[in-house]
Motif scaffolding. Sequence first.
Motif, PDB file in Angstrom:
ATOM      1  N   MET A  43    -120.839 -70.576  53.251  1.00 39.54           N
ATOM      2  CA  MET A  43    -120.168 -70.506  51.957  1.00 39.54           C
ATOM      3  C   MET A  43    -119.114 -71.598  51.815  1.00 39.54           C
ATOM      4  SD  MET A  43    -121.532 -68.110  50.167  1.00 39.54           S
ATOM      5  CE  MET A  43    -120.309 -67.783  48.892  1.00 39.54           C
ATOM      6  N   TYR A  44    -118.854 -72.298  52.898  1.00 34.09           N
ATOM      7  CA  TYR A  44    -117.864 -73.367  52.876  1.00 34.09           C
ATOM      8  C   TYR A  44    -118.577 -74.711  52.966  1.00 34.09           C
ATOM      9  CZ  TYR A  44    -114.931 -69.403  54.079  1.00 34.09           C
ATOM     10  OH  TYR A  44    -114.317 -68.185  54.079  1.00 34.09           O
ATOM     11  N   GLU A  45    -118.435 -75.526  51.930  1.00 28.94           N
ATOM     12  CA  GLU A  45    -119.154 -76.793  51.880  1.00 28.94           C
ATOM     13  C   GLU A  45    -118.851 -77.682  53.081  1.00 28.94           C
ATOM     14  OE1 GLU A  45    -121.475 -77.721  49.979  1.00 28.94           O
ATOM     15  OE2 GLU A  45    -121.442 -76.183  48.454  1.00 28.94           O
ATOM     16  N   SER A  46    -117.604 -77.682  53.538  1.00 28.47           N
ATOM     17  CA  SER A  46    -117.226 -78.545  54.658  1.00 28.47           C
ATOM     18  C   SER A  46    -117.955 -78.143  55.933  1.00 28.47           C
ATOM     19  CB  SER A  46    -115.704 -78.478  54.881  1.00 28.47           C
ATOM     20  OG  SER A  46    -115.304 -77.137  55.142  1.00 28.47           O
ATOM     21  N   THR A  68    -126.300 -72.285  46.331  1.00 28.82           N
ATOM     22  CA  THR A  68    -124.990 -72.696  45.817  1.00 28.82           C
ATOM     23  C   THR A  68    -123.877 -72.006  46.598  1.00 28.82           C
ATOM     24  OG1 THR A  68    -125.097 -70.945  44.144  1.00 28.82           O
ATOM     25  CG2 THR A  68    -125.879 -73.137  43.515  1.00 28.82           C
ATOM     26  N   ALA A  69    -122.665 -72.557  46.497  1.00 30.25           N
ATOM     27  CA  ALA A  69    -121.515 -72.010  47.227  1.00 30.25           C
ATOM     28  C   ALA A  69    -120.287 -71.993  46.323  1.00 30.25           C
ATOM     29  CB  ALA A  69    -121.250 -72.826  48.488  1.00 30.25           C
ATOM     30  N   PHE A  70    -120.435 -71.362  45.151  1.00 28.15           N
ATOM     31  CA  PHE A  70    -119.301 -71.226  44.246  1.00 28.15           C
ATOM     32  C   PHE A  70    -118.320 -70.180  44.790  1.00 28.15           C
ATOM     33  CE2 PHE A  70    -122.750 -72.608  41.350  1.00 28.15           C
ATOM     34  CZ  PHE A  70    -122.157 -73.748  40.840  1.00 28.15           C
ATOM     35  N   ASP A  71    -117.107 -70.203  44.256  1.00 24.96           N
ATOM     36  CA  ASP A  71    -116.092 -69.220  44.639  1.00 24.96           C
ATOM     37  C   ASP A  71    -116.618 -67.822  44.328  1.00 24.96           C
ATOM     38  OD1 ASP A  71    -113.886 -67.617  45.043  1.00 24.96           O
ATOM     39  OD2 ASP A  71    -112.549 -68.741  43.714  1.00 24.96           O
ATOM     40  N   LEU A  75    -116.934 -64.383  39.028  1.00 27.49           N
ATOM     41  CA  LEU A  75    -118.129 -63.551  38.910  1.00 27.49           C
ATOM     42  C   LEU A  75    -119.397 -64.344  38.604  1.00 27.49           C
ATOM     43  CD1 LEU A  75    -119.294 -60.726  39.060  1.00 27.49           C
ATOM     44  CD2 LEU A  75    -118.687 -60.399  36.646  1.00 27.49           C
ATOM     45  N   PRO A  76    -119.399 -65.273  37.623  1.00 30.78           N
ATOM     46  CA  PRO A  76    -120.630 -66.050  37.386  1.00 30.78           C
ATOM     47  C   PRO A  76    -121.066 -66.848  38.617  1.00 30.78           C
ATOM     48  CG  PRO A  76    -119.141 -66.264  35.525  1.00 30.78           C
ATOM     49  CD  PRO A  76    -118.371 -65.574  36.612  1.00 30.78           C
ATOM     50  N   GLY A  77    -120.086 -67.402  39.335  1.00 33.95           N
ATOM     51  CA  GLY A  77    -120.410 -68.147  40.543  1.00 33.95           C
ATOM     52  C   GLY A  77    -120.998 -67.256  41.612  1.00 33.95           C
ATOM     53  N   ARG A  78    -120.467 -66.050  41.730  1.00 33.93           N
ATOM     54  CA  ARG A  78    -120.993 -65.112  42.717  1.00 33.93           C
ATOM     55  C   ARG A  78    -122.437 -64.741  42.388  1.00 33.93           C
ATOM     56  NH1 ARG A  78    -117.656 -59.958  45.076  1.00 33.93           N
ATOM     57  NH2 ARG A  78    -119.203 -59.266  46.587  1.00 33.93           N
ATOM     58  N   VAL A  79    -122.720 -64.542  41.102  1.00 34.64           N
ATOM     59  CA  VAL A  79    -124.086 -64.218  40.679  1.00 34.64           C
ATOM     60  C   VAL A  79    -125.030 -65.379  40.996  1.00 34.64           C
ATOM     61  CG1 VAL A  79    -125.563 -63.742  38.700  1.00 34.64           C
ATOM     62  CG2 VAL A  79    -123.356 -62.585  38.911  1.00 34.64           C
ATOM     63  N   LEU A  80    -124.582 -66.608  40.687  1.00 31.08           N
ATOM     64  CA  LEU A  80    -125.410 -67.781  40.967  1.00 31.08           C
ATOM     65  C   LEU A  80    -125.660 -67.944  42.464  1.00 31.08           C
ATOM     66  CD1 LEU A  80    -123.968 -70.391  38.443  1.00 31.08           C
ATOM     67  CD2 LEU A  80    -126.297 -69.469  38.482  1.00 31.08           C
TER      68      LEU A  80
END
Length: 421
Positions: A43-46, A68-71, A75-80
């Motif tokens: 979940m961490y890009e680095s 994907t690795a959104f915050d 909520l939308p990022g978690r769904v994605l």
Amino acid sequence: MKRIIVLTELYYPETTSTAYFLTEIAQGLAAEHEVTVLTGASMYESRSASLPQYEVVKGVEVQRCRGTAFDKNWLPGRVLNGCTRAISIFFKTLWQCHSTDIILVVTNPPLLPLMAWLLKGLKRCDYVLLVHDVYPEVLSASGLARPTSGVYRIVQAINTRVYQQACRIITLGRDMKQLVKNKLPQSTAEKVVCIPNWAEPDIIYAIQKSDSPLLKHLMWVDNFVVLYAGNMGRTHDLEILLAAAEVLAIKQPQIRFLLIGAGARQLEVETTVQQKHLDNVTVMSYLPNDQKNVVLNSCDVGIISFLPGMTGVSVPSRMYNQMAAGKPLIAIADNESELAQVIQEEGIGWLVSPQDDDQLVKLLTQIMNDSELCNDMGHKAAQAVLCKYQLKHAVSKYQSLFRELIPHNNISSPVDTKQLN
């Protein structure tokens, strides 16, 4: 010969609870079976770029899929994240699995069990469902969907099929087991089993409150400290803590609240503390994992809070480590919940009705000067962990379950190429 394929969004070296539990389960099963884990990237890009897409860790073949690795607090990022990772895991599993394999799939994210159901139809393989959260009930409890909404009904219909097609269903608590059984025909309810999560008594153990570097830093060693440590999410009753703190700031200022964690409601909590000038409340983000024992020992009593209606929907794994730290627990939860049942059975704390801040104020006022009672309950909590809630207890149950599903298995596990830290 049958192989176990574990589908999980998160796995080692992630430090979330889901990653930790699925890692230990997979490694425990690898002692007797061939195990492959299909998981998402970090979940961490680095960190993600440095992790190999394939490795063998402690006998477990690990394959990482893209996503994907959104915050996750957006909520939308978690769904994605959940969608892209589940789809990626699905296609890799579709390519690799055979009808002789058995899939172990966890309910986080909620799309993964749907993928296992589709794989059963396409590849004729069985799957075991590990339930961490019950959908769609968790959507209702968190205020994301009403039971009368179309989304709720669609998720309900899909999950009913997913539950019915699973060859076994593992729940984390007795309340969750009953909720899941209610979704099944009576003739198939026996396939639901309860395997609780566990504590880490090798790294979590009781220390003297006076030795806590965190409380020394806050200058709270001589105060009565209430600790909330964990996710500050949509299903947790955090208002009750702040409402009680507001009253006790005047009535009993020596009672302090230490809130440590993160989640969708962390900013809301921090804002309330600032606006109401609650000097008896300190809010902190998660400390490094190696400070876990320090955190859980920085209190007189631990507290776990849920909104009403969460019975059976989710079982808080954090309670076992709080018990291992030798601290009594206050459960803000429904009486029928697994959390409440454990506290009552072991005699290790108190129950408070969700959203009843008056009851919480009265309880804290009563116990703040009863150190003997708190110490006794804390000792019982630590003993209960040693007797019932260790990794070896859970792994033994997982191994027994899969021995039933894979009665003759002579495949040796892959050779380790890496050791966990």
